[in-house]
Design an enzyme around this catalytic site. Structure first.
Site, PDB file in Angstrom:
ATOM      1  NE  ARG A 126      -4.273  -1.609   1.988  1.00  0.00           N
ATOM      2  CZ  ARG A 126      -4.525  -2.672   2.749  1.00  0.00           C
ATOM      3  NH1 ARG A 126      -3.710  -2.956   3.754  1.00  0.00           N
ATOM      4  NH2 ARG A 126      -5.570  -3.434   2.532  1.00  0.00           N
TER       5      ARG A 126
ATOM      6  CB  ILE B 204     -11.876   2.121  -5.535  1.00  0.00           C
ATOM      7  CG1 ILE B 204     -13.028   3.130  -5.423  1.00  0.00           C
ATOM      8  CG2 ILE B 204     -12.418   0.713  -5.774  1.00  0.00           C
ATOM      9  CD1 ILE B 204     -13.844   3.292  -6.688  1.00  0.00           C
ATOM     10  CG  PHE B 205      -6.225   1.261  -7.288  1.00  0.00           C
ATOM     11  CD1 PHE B 205      -6.741   0.217  -8.025  1.00  0.00           C
ATOM     12  CD2 PHE B 205      -5.455   2.205  -7.949  1.00  0.00           C
ATOM     13  CE1 PHE B 205      -6.524   0.120  -9.384  1.00  0.00           C
ATOM     14  CE2 PHE B 205      -5.228   2.127  -9.312  1.00  0.00           C
ATOM     15  CZ  PHE B 205      -5.764   1.076 -10.036  1.00  0.00           C
ATOM     16  CD  GLU B 206      -2.513  -1.364  -3.770  1.00  0.00           C
ATOM     17  OE1 GLU B 206      -2.055  -1.129  -2.636  1.00  0.00           O
ATOM     18  OE2 GLU B 206      -1.856  -1.212  -4.809  1.00  0.00           O
ATOM     19  N   GLY B 207      -8.321  -1.830  -1.605  1.00  0.00           N
ATOM     20  CA  GLY B 207      -9.195  -1.675  -0.457  1.00  0.00           C
ATOM     21  C   GLY B 207      -9.870  -0.323  -0.467  1.00  0.00           C
TER      22      GLY B 207
END
Length: 634
Positions: A293, A422-425
């Site tokens: 992240r 939205i990406f990676e959670g």
């Protein structure tokens, strides 16, 4: 199916999903965590100050190589990459990809013994900040490959044989992708449908994966599949028979990314390509994301820093009512927000990257906070930039150039950045995940007390356990360093902000305790309350990071960093105070009730007088027919 049966079915599905998530969590805290203690009301500044830097975490030789790499990358981007071309053609040219591979940009954190650059995360973040400010689609290509693609999970969980087989290929520019999401599976891995069945020396994979970033051009894939009742992770060659990239997806932004739908039909994968052990796939994915992240805060910081440049130049150039627009208070407050936030986002990215390099802290909460906070604030920064630019902010760069003006891609940057939430959670899922980690100490002490499924005996035991824990913990929240007027004096004008952060950390912990006392087992469903708790913690983390950065930067830059940090902290304090007020005075219950009525169709009269432009089709479906659109970088 009766309403009672539906309710019981929903509860069963929820319990199963919750159990899958719990099994995948890292349950032990073998290293300290600044953010974890922050949520417990224990402001451990010593864990992050002095900020890990120099010889403490980065070897001098690696630091020199990192600086030279970032300089080389900057020269390459300036000379060979045309962001407008990527936007116009919706494709990153093959020669750009090969040129970046030649620089080592696909193996920034891969160890030198496996063919990579072996650079610290700090320089990985600085590289992505640079690329993200110039061409977000290119930053996505590089980060998806290295942060969640093959390199990171193999670095953490791969065997030596797997590392020697695959990492040199990744470092040399063979592109990797991460495949978890499915048409009917987003943040709920319990619904995962792709299967991997053992057959001799192979596993046979069947299923469909959605939103596979880099999937259209990937040479290597990390695939999550169900082995029996649990989820496992595999390295899969992209050209294996039975794999079909059935389409390339298009989005509102990031038009240059190669994101697809990947189908697996009787795909044979050697058993030696299993990462870790069977059933460890979800844990591998979540652990990978702890450091994976870090790429998003870096690119978000790059976006925000670019916005500062444009706001400054435009604020001086545009004149209205006899003054530069930047001198009008309505615009000046926006410019101040953009500049102060950009400095803070860079501070958050740098601190989190240094903590990852240092390896003495557990950064699972810090990385999640950095991702959540940076993605939310950078989008707001870019939205304000569009507002400052007015009609020109809404106009495309290509259109601006066509009529003789500077082609500032403000609207594109705003569109490109929207996916970061939205990406990676998604931000909503991130808040829930952070909450679970932040209240881990409470759950260890009183888990059964707030567990709605616990029986009377379990609750009685939990009550005794909780009594012992809270008898020791609650008195520590009454007073602390933040009540001393001379505390943190070494930070000069920023000391007051750190005292505020320490006091607020204790107030945050008390608020969490009050919430647990009030709602007990229902607390996990009070997602708006928990979200505000997390957002307050994120502001405190950012305030800490920006104070650390300003104190360090002031040695070379004088008072200027203090001015940025001071303004940011004042802005953050106002946001924190507003969120505390909304913890207990809000419309959450009414909102939930109203939403239920909406879903039941009580207000369908609101939908009268409109036409829906949506194209007919199932809400959740899979592609049918067609040729594979997979292509290889040549």
């Amino acid at each position: 199916m009766t309403e009672q049966t539906k309710t019981e079915h929903t509860r069963t599905e929820y319990a199963e999903s919750r159990e899958v998530g719990e099994q995948a969590r890292e349950k032990e805290w073998t290293r300290p965590s600044f953010a974890k203690q922050l949520f417990l009301g224990d402001f451990r500044l010593d864990l992050v100050h002095p900020a890990p830097t120099g010889s403490d975490t980065v070897a001098e030789e690696a630091s020199k190589r990192g600086e030279e790499f970032v300089r080389s990358l900057r020269r390459y981007l300036d000379a060979h990459v045309d962001p407008a071309l990527v936007e116009r053609t919706a494709q990153i040219p093959d020669e750009v990809v090969k040129g970046l591979a030649g620089l080592g940009a696909f193996g920034i954190t891969i160890k030198q013994e496996y063919g990579g650059l072996g650079l610290p995360y700090l320089y990985y973040c600085r590289a992505l900040m640079l690329v993200g400010s110039y061409c977000p689609a290119l930053a996505t290509l590089l980060s998806a490959h290295q942060s969640i693609g093959v390199p990171q999970p193999l670095k953490l969980f791969g065997t030596e044989e797997q590392k020697r087989e695959f990492l040199p290929r990744c470092a040399a520019g063979e592109i990797s992708a991460f495949l978890l999401t499915e048409p009917d599976v987003g943040s709920d891995p319990a619904r995962l449908a792709t299967t991997a069945v053992r057959d001799g020396d192979d596993y046979v994979l069947d299923g469909v994966k959605l939103w596979t970033t880099n999937g259209v051009i990937a040479d290597l894939l990390v695939v999550m599949a169900r082995t029996g009742k649990k989820i496992s992770a595999f390295v899969v060659e992209g050209d294996t028979p039975g794999i079909k990239v059935s389409r390339r997806n298009t989005f509102m932004g990031l038009r240059g990314i190669e994101n697809g739908v990947t189908e697996f039909t009787q795909v044979r994968v050697p058993a030696r390509n299993l990462i870790g052990k069977e059933g460890e796939g979800l844990r591998i994915a979540l652990t990978t994301l702890n450091t994976g992240r870090l790429s998003l805060p870096a690119t978000c910081a790059g976006n925000a820093k670019w916005a500062v440049k444009i706001a400054r130049e435009w604020g001086n150039e545009r004149v209205q009512w006899g003054r530069e627009v930047g001198r009008h208070e309505a615009v000046a407050t926006k410019i101040a927000f953009i500049a102060a936030t950009a400095y803070a986002l860079e501070a958050v990215s740098e601190l989190t990257g240094r903590l990852a390099d240092d390896q003495r802290n557990d950064i699972r909460i810090e990385a999640a906070l950095a991702k959540l906070y940076s993605s939310e604030l950078s989008y707001e920064v870019l939205d304000e930039l569009v507002q400052i630019r007015g009609g020109r902010g809404y106009e495309t760069a290509e259109s601006l150039v066509a009529r003789g003006e500077r082609g500032v891609p403000a609207e594109q940057m705003l569109r490109d950045s929207r996916i970061n939430r939205i990406f990676e959670g998604s931000s909503e899922i991130m808040r829930l995940a952070i909450t679970r980690e932040a209240v881990d100490a409470h759950l260890s002490a009183a888990g059964e007390l707030i567990n709605p499924e616990a029986d009377r005996h379990e609750r009685a035991q939990a009550l005794r356990r909780a009594g012992r824990f809270y008898a020791k913990w609650l008195p520590t929240l009454v007073a602390g360093t933040g009540n001393l007027p001379t505390a943190y004096a070494e930070f000069g004008p920023l000391a007051a902000h750190l005292r505020f952060a320490e006091r607020t950390s204790r107030k945050l912990a008390r608020s969490t305790f009050y919430g647990m006392s009030r709602w007990q087992g229902r607390l996990e469903h009070k997602q708006s309350f928990l979200g505000r708790i997390v957002d307050i913690g994120a502001e405190l983390y950012a305030m800490t990071a920006v104070c650390l950065k300003a104190e360090e930067d002031s040695r070379d830059l004088g008072r200027r960093p203090y001015e940025l940090a001071d303004t940011f902290c004042h802005q953050a304090r106002h946001r924190v105070e507003a969120m505390f007020a909304r913890l207990w005075d809000n419309s959450d219950n009414q909102d939930v009730r109203l939403a239920g009525y909406v879903l039941e169709g009580r207000y369908t009269f609101l939908e009268e007088g409109i036409l829906d432009p949506s194209i007919e089709g199932p809400w959740i479906g899979t592609p049918e027919g067609g040729e594979s659109v997979r292509r290889k970088i040549l």
